[in-house]
Design an enzyme around this catalytic site. Structure first.
Site, PDB file in Angstrom:
ATOM      1  N   SER A  21      -6.027  27.996   5.364  1.00 49.29           N
ATOM      2  CA  SER A  21      -6.311  28.208   6.789  1.00 49.29           C
ATOM      3  C   SER A  21      -5.447  27.290   7.631  1.00 49.29           C
ATOM      4  O   SER A  21      -4.998  26.237   7.161  1.00 49.29           O
ATOM      5  CB  SER A  21      -7.781  27.885   7.067  1.00 49.29           C
ATOM      6  OG  SER A  21      -8.036  27.855   8.463  1.00 49.29           O
TER       7      SER A  21
ATOM      8  N   TYR B 139     -15.294  22.290   5.906  1.00 45.24           N
ATOM      9  CA  TYR B 139     -14.457  23.486   5.712  1.00 45.24           C
ATOM     10  C   TYR B 139     -12.970  23.144   5.761  1.00 45.24           C
ATOM     11  O   TYR B 139     -12.195  23.532   4.879  1.00 45.24           O
ATOM     12  CB  TYR B 139     -14.807  24.518   6.786  1.00 45.24           C
ATOM     13  CG  TYR B 139     -13.925  25.740   6.786  1.00 45.24           C
ATOM     14  CD1 TYR B 139     -14.183  26.804   5.917  1.00 45.24           C
ATOM     15  CD2 TYR B 139     -12.844  25.860   7.662  1.00 45.24           C
ATOM     16  CE1 TYR B 139     -13.369  27.937   5.916  1.00 45.24           C
ATOM     17  CE2 TYR B 139     -12.038  26.985   7.671  1.00 45.24           C
ATOM     18  CZ  TYR B 139     -12.305  28.025   6.802  1.00 45.24           C
ATOM     19  OH  TYR B 139     -11.504  29.143   6.809  1.00 45.24           O
TER      20      TYR B 139
END
Ligand code: NAD
Ligand code: MG
Length: 297
Positions: free
Chosen positions: A189, A202
């Site tokens: 990401s 995360y």
């Protein structure tokens, strides 16, 4: 919906309007997204780039994984679809699309944060598809927490198990079966480089995925197995509406990118297909950023 071969202005290719405020429980369903996402259902055209390959796609029911499963099937691959049992309704739609493409779809519901289940996905692929050539590890858990004081050990651990440990389990389990020419694609990401203050756990897992992949790519290169990463930017999927972002932040989701809009899952598919296919034979240990133009290291 757009055609991937038609020259189009990427700024206006998809909506840059505000998304309606919405919130889902659990893993979130594509079926319940207030604004529909494009997974290439009507647009992706294959050209035999993965003919005869046997693939495992995790998170295949919705979002990016759904787009990857559709594209892999239309490029000629049979696919094991991994997802959570609560997502059956979404997974059934993907299975139907894979079968419409003339390929085999194997439904494999279960929790990949559970080591035994995660490892069992490989036996399922080998039994049902006769082997395994491609792994697109797309499943991920993202739950925002504003204050570190409220991030529980349980939630922190679950994010790491789902996003990082599961990769270790499925890849280790797959190695005895992967032939030379096999390709492993993990999903990182923009959060790996530009972490949000509310995604501490995360964002850390996504940096770990990049680094794990670069390490593993070197180890597996002599065996002819490539390991690469796709790092998406803001993409319109159920993940974001099911605790991934505060509901009020969803409104302008993606508008801060240079292209000024959120990406759609369909825009990720060809990145995975490229890394899966023999066209990327000299590419390993790479992270391909598909993020609307945000600078990365
Ligand atoms: P999504 O919700 O459609 O897909 C995530 C999938 O992960 C779910 O469908 C679910 O099947 C699976 N999953 C989660 N926990 C699981 C578990 N314990 N066991 C089995 N499966 C589990 O959302 P998405 O945005 O398409 O996410 C796909 C990947 O893309 C994730 O790794 C996510 O971190 C990454 N990503 C997404 C964005 C974005 O903006 N949407 C940005 C960067 C990276
Ligand atoms: Mg889902």
């Amino acid at each position: 919906m757009t055609d991937q071969y038609l020259m189009t202005n990427p700024v206006t290719q998809y909506t840059s309007e505000d998304f309606p405020e919405q919130q889902q429980d659990g893993p979130g369903l594509d079926a319940d997204l207030a604004v529909k996402a494009d997974h290439g259902e009507k647009s992706y055209r294959g050209s035999g780039r993965l003919t005869g390959r046997r693939a495992l796609v995790t998170g295949a029911d919705s979002g990016i994984g759904r787009a990857v499963a559709i594209a892999f099937a239309r490029e000629g691959a049979d696919v094991v679809l991994s997802y959570l049992p609560e997502e059956q309704i979404d997974a059934d739609e993907v299975a139907a699309l894979v079968r419409e493409a003339g390929r085999k779809a194997v439904l494999a519901p279960g929790d990949i944060a559970d080591e035994t289940f995660a490892r069992s996905l490989i036996a399922t692929a080998v039994r049902e598809l006769g082997g395994l050539d491609l792994m697109a590890n797309v499943a991920g858990r993202q739950q925002f927490v504003e204050d570190l004081a409220d991030l529980t050990s349980e939630s922190f651990d679950k994010t790491f198990r789902t996003n990082v440990s599961a990769l270790f389990w499925v890849i280790q389990e797959a190695l005895p079966h992967l032939p030379p020419g096999a390709s492993i694609i993990n999903t990182s990401s923009i959060q790996a480089y530009s972490p949000s203050p509310i995604l501490v756990d995360y964002a850390s897992t996504k940096a770990a995925i990049n680094t794990m992949s670069k390490s593993l790519a070197q180890q597996l290169a002599p065996r002819g197995i490539r390991v690469n990463v796709v790092a998406p930017g803001p993409i319109w999927t159920p993940l974001q509406t099911a605790g991934g972002q505060p509901p009020e932040a969803l409104k302008e989701f993606g508008q801060q990118t240079p292209l000024g809009r959120a990406g759609q899952p369909a825009e990720l598919a060809s990145a995975y297909v490229y890394l899966a296919s023999q066209e990327s034979s000299y590419v390993t240990g790479e992270t391909l950023n598909v993020n609307g133009g945000m600078p990365t290291p």
